[in-house]
Design a protein around this motif. Structure first.
Motif, PDB file in Angstrom:
ATOM      1  N   UNK A 119       0.923  -1.287  -0.128  1.00  0.00           N
ATOM      2  CA  UNK A 119       0.017   0.067   0.014  1.00  0.00           C
ATOM      3  C   UNK A 119       0.802   1.205  -0.046  1.00  0.00           C
ATOM      4  N   UNK A 120       2.210   1.277  -0.345  1.00  0.00           N
ATOM      5  CA  UNK A 120       3.043   2.337  -0.288  1.00  0.00           C
ATOM      6  C   UNK A 120       2.729   3.205  -1.594  1.00  0.00           C
ATOM      7  N   UNK A 122      -0.518   3.680  -2.768  1.00  0.00           N
ATOM      8  CA  UNK A 122      -1.614   4.388  -2.481  1.00  0.00           C
ATOM      9  C   UNK A 122      -1.269   5.305  -1.272  1.00  0.00           C
ATOM     10  N   UNK A 123      -0.253   4.971  -0.492  1.00  0.00           N
ATOM     11  CA  UNK A 123       0.152   6.126   0.389  1.00  0.00           C
ATOM     12  C   UNK A 123       0.642   7.328  -0.180  1.00  0.00           C
ATOM     13  N   UNK A 124       1.430   7.286  -1.113  1.00  0.00           N
ATOM     14  CA  UNK A 124       1.899   8.036  -2.006  1.00  0.00           C
ATOM     15  C   UNK A 124       0.829   9.024  -2.668  1.00  0.00           C
ATOM     16  N   UNK A 125      -0.065   8.388  -3.224  1.00  0.00           N
ATOM     17  CA  UNK A 125      -1.156   9.060  -3.798  1.00  0.00           C
ATOM     18  C   UNK A 125      -1.922   9.867  -2.692  1.00  0.00           C
ATOM     19  N   UNK A 126      -2.175   9.352  -1.433  1.00  0.00           N
ATOM     20  CA  UNK A 126      -3.046   9.929  -0.519  1.00  0.00           C
ATOM     21  C   UNK A 126      -2.205  11.146   0.062  1.00  0.00           C
ATOM     22  N   UNK A 127      -0.885  10.969  -0.086  1.00  0.00           N
ATOM     23  CA  UNK A 127      -0.125  12.235   0.618  1.00  0.00           C
ATOM     24  C   UNK A 127       0.666  12.892  -0.170  1.00  0.00           C
ATOM     25  N   UNK A 128      -0.037  13.149  -1.553  1.00  0.00           N
ATOM     26  CA  UNK A 128       0.329  14.390  -2.512  1.00  0.00           C
ATOM     27  C   UNK A 128       1.189  14.006  -3.332  1.00  0.00           C
ATOM     28  N   UNK A 129       1.599  12.626  -3.737  1.00  0.00           N
ATOM     29  CA  UNK A 129       2.610  12.646  -4.986  1.00  0.00           C
ATOM     30  C   UNK A 129       1.951  11.732  -6.078  1.00  0.00           C
ATOM     31  N   UNK A 130       1.926  12.120  -7.164  1.00  0.00           N
ATOM     32  CA  UNK A 130       1.624  11.410  -8.306  1.00  0.00           C
ATOM     33  C   UNK A 130       2.699  10.178  -8.459  1.00  0.00           C
TER      34      UNK A 130
END
Lengths: 251, 274
Positions: A119-120, A122-130
């Motif tokens: 889920x890293x 998903x975490x990346x997208x959730x935390x503001x990076x594409x």
């Protein structure tokens, strides 16, 4: 009835969507320069020993094989020419790309795949990076820069391998070998010899990232996508090589 | 429709007949609900009942096949990724296994949203201060330089919570925060979730399959004086329950309603309390 065709067609579509998104983002901010240099180091510097090794032995083997064939015509002196042409036109670009596919398409698929299943991504997208900007773009740019450079090194080391054979076993003088090799190369050989690794870089980076990002099914899935990334990118390298060579011979 | 008095009409999160499918499998099937500001929402369900998919849909990570999703009153159903970042910056999220980046240190992990969230970007020294503050909140301020692989499962979960709350979000989503943890560590995690909720009065949505977690979230509050959880007067925590069953919303209501239910599927979750 044609349901069995659906997964591969969907995969091709997803691959091109990823490629499209990467190209669209190529000149768009943010650029993660640190990640680009890190990838250049991993892919470029990391592949240098094996690429040189393979280049050397390939050049040496070509030297031996070609001299044996040339002996029948009493033209052993032309060995440099044949080593240069085979290395620069075909073996340098293709072998380097295959080695980098084995090392780095696999590396990208397993790294991104592990990130996907934990889920890293998903975490990346959730935390503001594409993830395309942060993961795919740096890998693509880095591969596109270093693969041609690695090919140049492989070509030279291969020529040197041919020279070692020519000098120690065929009793050719250094001047004879190098002049013959150098003069046989035309601009078209060199430019196509560098266009190929540039195209292969897209194949390696995008295939590795595509299989990584489409990983499902836990750790087993990571292994599966790593294998698929290597197999697919190597097949694509050979197919693309045929097409580019077709364009080359028609010029 | 239930509504807290004194609440304005705009829900923090609203699902309207949302369905999500993956290759023929309906992960969410016609799910509708509303969550209002200051509310705690517990989502119970067996493995594979669609709990995680529901949270990811709320974040816009998964696009619904049909139905609409509103977050903070904005329709995110067809919102492009670039606009979604502004919404996501106002939501904290703890992923199931923590979702920490294992190539980054704890400090970089917790500071990640502050560094990368386009609407939040803050300078390095302020970032450092806020990261330390968030880590102090989860009592892990000594782990700044460590990598996630050097931490225990419970500590990783706490770093995940620090990363979820470092941006001071208005809504926090917790995906199975206690899965795979021993009871004592699980209690520590739940205590942190209740503490975060009560100190800043945050809307909290927690997905879990353990009724014990729900019990603490619904019946306890954080007491700043003693630094512990104390039983809360009935109804004070404003906790509502939802139960998912194979992608469908099988129950929505208060704890008393859930415990009074005679439905065998619902009773399976409640009985775990003992």
């Amino acid at each position: 009835m044609l349901d069995f065709l659906k997964p591969p067609v969907v995969a091709v579509q997803e691959f091109f969507l990823l490629a499209g998104r990467t190209f669209r983002n190529l000149f768009r901010r943010p650029h993660y320069a640190g990640d680009i240099f890190l990838q250049m180091d991993t892919i470029g510097v990391g592949s240098l020993p094996i690429v040189s090794l393979i280049g050397f032995f390939t050049g040496a083997v070509m030297g031996m094989q070609m001299s044996k064939a040339l002996q029948q015509y009493g033209a052993v002196g032309q060995t440099g020419q044949l080593v240069a042409l085979t290395m620069v036109r075909e073996l340098g670009p293709v072998l380097t790309a295959v080695v980098v596919a084995g090392r780095n398409a696999a590396g990208m698929a397993s790294e991104l795949g592990s990130m996907k299943v934990t889920e890293q991504i998903d975490a990346m997208r959730a935390l503001g990076t594409d993830p395309v900007q942060k993961l795919v773009k740096p890998r693509l740019i880095a591969t596109a820069v270093v693969l041609p450079l690695l090919t140049i090194i492989a070509d030279f080391v291969g020529l040197f391998g041919g020279f070692v054979i020519a000098y120690f076993f065929l009793n050719l003088s250094p001047a004879q070998y190098w002049n013959n090799a150098w003069q046989s190369l035309e601009y078209l050989d060199v430019s196509f010899g560098l266009l190929k690794p540039f195209v292969f870089a897209f194949v390696v980076a995008l295939t590795g990232c595509y299989y990584g990002l489409s990983t499902t099914g836990g750790t087993q899935g990571v292994g599966r996508s790593t294998t698929q990334a290597v197999v697919s990118s190597i097949i694509l390298i050979f197919v693309m090589n045929l097409f580019i060579t077709r364009i080359y011979v028609s010029l | 429709m239930w509504r807290e008095t004194g609440q304005d009409g705009v829900p923090v999160l609203r699902f309207d007949r949302v369905s999500v499918s993956f290759d023929e499998v309906r992960a969410l099937n016609d799910v509708s609900f509303r969550v209002y500001a200051g509310e705690s929402r517990v989502i119970l369900g067996a493995a594979g009942s669609g709990k995680t998919v529901l949270l990811k849909t709320a974040l816009g990570l998964i696009k619904p096949d049909s139905g609409r999703v509103w977050v903070f009153g904005q329709d995110i159903t067809e919102m492009p990724e670039s606009e979604l970042f502004a919404i996501r910056a106002r939501i904290g999220v703890l992923f199931q296994e923590g979702g920490l980046f294992d190539s980054l240190t704890v400090e970089e992990n917790v500071g990640y949203p502050l560094e990368n969230q386009p609407s939040l970007r803050c300078p390095p020294d302020e970032r450092r201060r806020r990261v330390e503050e968030a880590l102090r909140f989860v009592e892990l301020e000594h782990t700044l330089e460590k990598y996630p692989s050097e931490l225990s499962g419970g500590m990783r979960r706490r770093v995940g919570i620090a990363r979820a709350v470092v941006t001071e979000p208005e809504l926090v989503l917790y995906d199975s925060p206690t899965a795979g943890l021993d009871p004592i560590t699980a209690y520590t995690i739940i205590a942190l979730i209740v503490k975060e909720r009560d100190l800043r009065n945050i809307t909290t949505i927690m997905v879990t399959h353990r009724y014990q977690d729900a019990h603490f979230l619904a019946g306890f509050r954080w007491d700043p004086a003693t630094g512990r959880l104390v039983p809360a007067p009935a109804g004070q925590t404003r906790t509502r329950f939802m139960v998912l069953r194979e992608g469908r919303l099988a129950f929505e209501g208060t704890r008393a309603e859930l415990e009074a239910s005679r439905d065998p599927y619902l009773m399976k979750f409640v009985r775990r309390e003992g």
